[in-house]
Design an enzyme around this catalytic site. Structure first.
Site, PDB file in Angstrom:
ATOM      1  N   GLN A  40       0.822  -1.212   0.000  1.00 60.09           N
ATOM      2  CA  GLN A  40       0.000   0.000   0.000  1.00 60.09           C
ATOM      3  C   GLN A  40       0.854   1.258   0.000  1.00 60.09           C
ATOM      4  O   GLN A  40       2.053   1.228   0.248  1.00 60.09           O
ATOM      5  CB  GLN A  40      -0.917  -0.009   1.229  1.00 60.09           C
ATOM      6  CG  GLN A  40      -0.154  -0.180   2.545  1.00 60.09           C
ATOM      7  CD  GLN A  40      -0.997  -0.806   3.642  1.00 60.09           C
ATOM      8  OE1 GLN A  40      -2.218  -0.849   3.554  1.00 60.09           O
ATOM      9  NE2 GLN A  40      -0.360  -1.290   4.703  1.00 60.09           N
ATOM     10  N   ASP A 164      -7.330  -4.918  14.291  1.00 59.39           N
ATOM     11  CA  ASP A 164      -7.309  -3.487  13.962  1.00 59.39           C
ATOM     12  C   ASP A 164      -7.023  -3.349  12.475  1.00 59.39           C
ATOM     13  O   ASP A 164      -5.903  -3.045  12.059  1.00 59.39           O
ATOM     14  CB  ASP A 164      -6.215  -2.787  14.790  1.00 59.39           C
ATOM     15  CG  ASP A 164      -6.157  -1.305  14.486  1.00 59.39           C
ATOM     16  OD1 ASP A 164      -7.076  -0.792  13.807  1.00 59.39           O
ATOM     17  OD2 ASP A 164      -5.175  -0.656  14.894  1.00 59.39           O
ATOM     18  N   SER A 165      -8.058  -3.570  11.678  1.00 58.92           N
ATOM     19  CA  SER A 165      -7.836  -3.597  10.233  1.00 58.92           C
ATOM     20  C   SER A 165      -8.091  -2.238   9.608  1.00 58.92           C
ATOM     21  O   SER A 165      -8.781  -1.392  10.171  1.00 58.92           O
ATOM     22  CB  SER A 165      -8.771  -4.621   9.588  1.00 58.92           C
ATOM     23  OG  SER A 165     -10.091  -4.179   9.738  1.00 58.92           O
ATOM     24  N   TYR A 232     -12.614  10.377  11.551  1.00 57.66           N
ATOM     25  CA  TYR A 232     -13.027   9.330  10.609  1.00 57.66           C
ATOM     26  C   TYR A 232     -14.276   9.842   9.891  1.00 57.66           C
ATOM     27  O   TYR A 232     -15.070  10.583  10.483  1.00 57.66           O
ATOM     28  CB  TYR A 232     -13.355   8.012  11.327  1.00 57.66           C
ATOM     29  CG  TYR A 232     -12.145   7.203  11.776  1.00 57.66           C
ATOM     30  CD1 TYR A 232     -10.923   7.291  11.100  1.00 57.66           C
ATOM     31  CD2 TYR A 232     -12.235   6.324  12.840  1.00 57.66           C
ATOM     32  CE1 TYR A 232      -9.820   6.532  11.506  1.00 57.66           C
ATOM     33  CE2 TYR A 232     -11.138   5.562  13.252  1.00 57.66           C
ATOM     34  CZ  TYR A 232      -9.938   5.682  12.582  1.00 57.66           C
ATOM     35  OH  TYR A 232      -8.860   4.935  12.980  1.00 57.66           O
TER      36      TYR A 232
END
Ligand code: SPD
Length: 288
Positions: A40, A164-165, A232
């Site tokens: 990523q 914790d993705s 978020y």
């Protein structure tokens, strides 16, 4: 490699297909790091008002201003629901924030940590020391690799597993599938608890229903806990929980005073309150 952001006139814009028709923006001062790993794109920014910010493929993973809300709740809700968590597995969260919270518990004897992208750990150690301090505890065993494969090799080993993705549109997508949850269940000791990043009850209804269905099918008890996180999208995110015994929606043991003093979001009251969902979400989850 996907990239879900734009930068214009000193503003970072997160524009992602998972929240269509919506953009989330923060004013930035400088790019502190920009690179690509095997998995990523990794960026760290100095924002104007929210401290440093970590993004993966252009999606905000945390800002220093409110990361404590997410990390404290994802760690302490399952750890306090469990009567005596000694063996813990953390999958994902290469920034180290969840480990920082897990290691506040004296009863925890051993923490396996599995992260697919070693580069996230390196970048966090360099730029986010208040999170990466989580790696400094001698109870942690670091494993670099695929969390799904790691879990398949484990049977009845953990009291609590925390996932914790990132979102299911990058390397984390396998962590949202039923076979992974079957592996999590098998890796839990009797009476164990699993807690995973459960997306937003407002923005990701399909994902919330999908995860709630899986955990309802596999676990004895299931719950959804909602957290306020201003940086978020939508200002909130949830935890999807499954239990092989203990109640999830209230602490199963007392929080020591000296631990409560270290925390800024978690308390026994917010633990219970976080499971009380807005009426539409309550109905949505009852109906599955
Ligand atoms: N939409 C972004 C969700 C990010 C969840 N993981 C954050 C990692 C912080 N430790």
């Amino acid at each position: 490699m996907k990239n879900h952001h734009q930068i214009k006139d000193g503003w970072f814009f997160e524009i992602c297909p998972m929240w269509p028709g919506m953009g989330f923006s923060l004013q930035i001062e400088k790019v502190l790091y920009s690179g690509e790993s095997r998995f990523q794109k990794i960026d760290v920014y100095q924002t104007r008002h929210h401290g440093k910010m970590l993004t993966l493929d252009g999606i905000i993973q945390l800002t220093e201003s409110d990361e404590f809300a997410y990390q404290e709740m994802l760690a302490h809700v399952p750890l306090f629901a469990h009567p005596n968590p000694e063996n813990v597995l953390v999958i994902g969260g290469g920034d180290g924030g969840i480990l920082r919270e897990v290691c506040r518990h004296d009863c925890v004897k051993d923490v396996d940590f599995c992260e697919i992208d070693e580069e996230v750990i390196r970048v966090s150690r360099q730029f986010l020391p208040t999170l990466a301090c989580g790696f400094d505890d001698s109870r942690i065993n670091i494993h670099i690799g695929d969390g799904n494969a790691f879990v398949l090799g484990k049977k009845k080993q953990y009291d609590v597993i925390i996932v914790d993705s990132s979102d299911p549109i990058g390397p984390g997508d396998v962590l949202f599938k039923k076979p992974f949850y079957e592996g999590l269940k098998a890796a839990l000791k009797p009476g164990g608890i699993v807690a995973t990043q459960g997306e937003s009850i407002f923005l990701h209804k399909e994902w919330v229903i999908h995860l709630a269905k899986i955990t309802k099918e596999l676990f004895i008890k299931q719950g959804y806990s909602c957290i306020m996180v201003p940086t978020y999208p939508g200002g909130n995110i949830s935890i999807c929980l499954g239990s092989l015994g203990p109640e999830l929606n209230k602490p199963g043991r007392q929080i020591p005073d000296q631990l409560q003093e270290q925390l800024r979001y978690y308390s026994p009251e917010i633990h219970e309150a976080s499971f009380i969902l807005p009426h539409f979400a309550k109905k949505m989850l009852e109906d599955i």
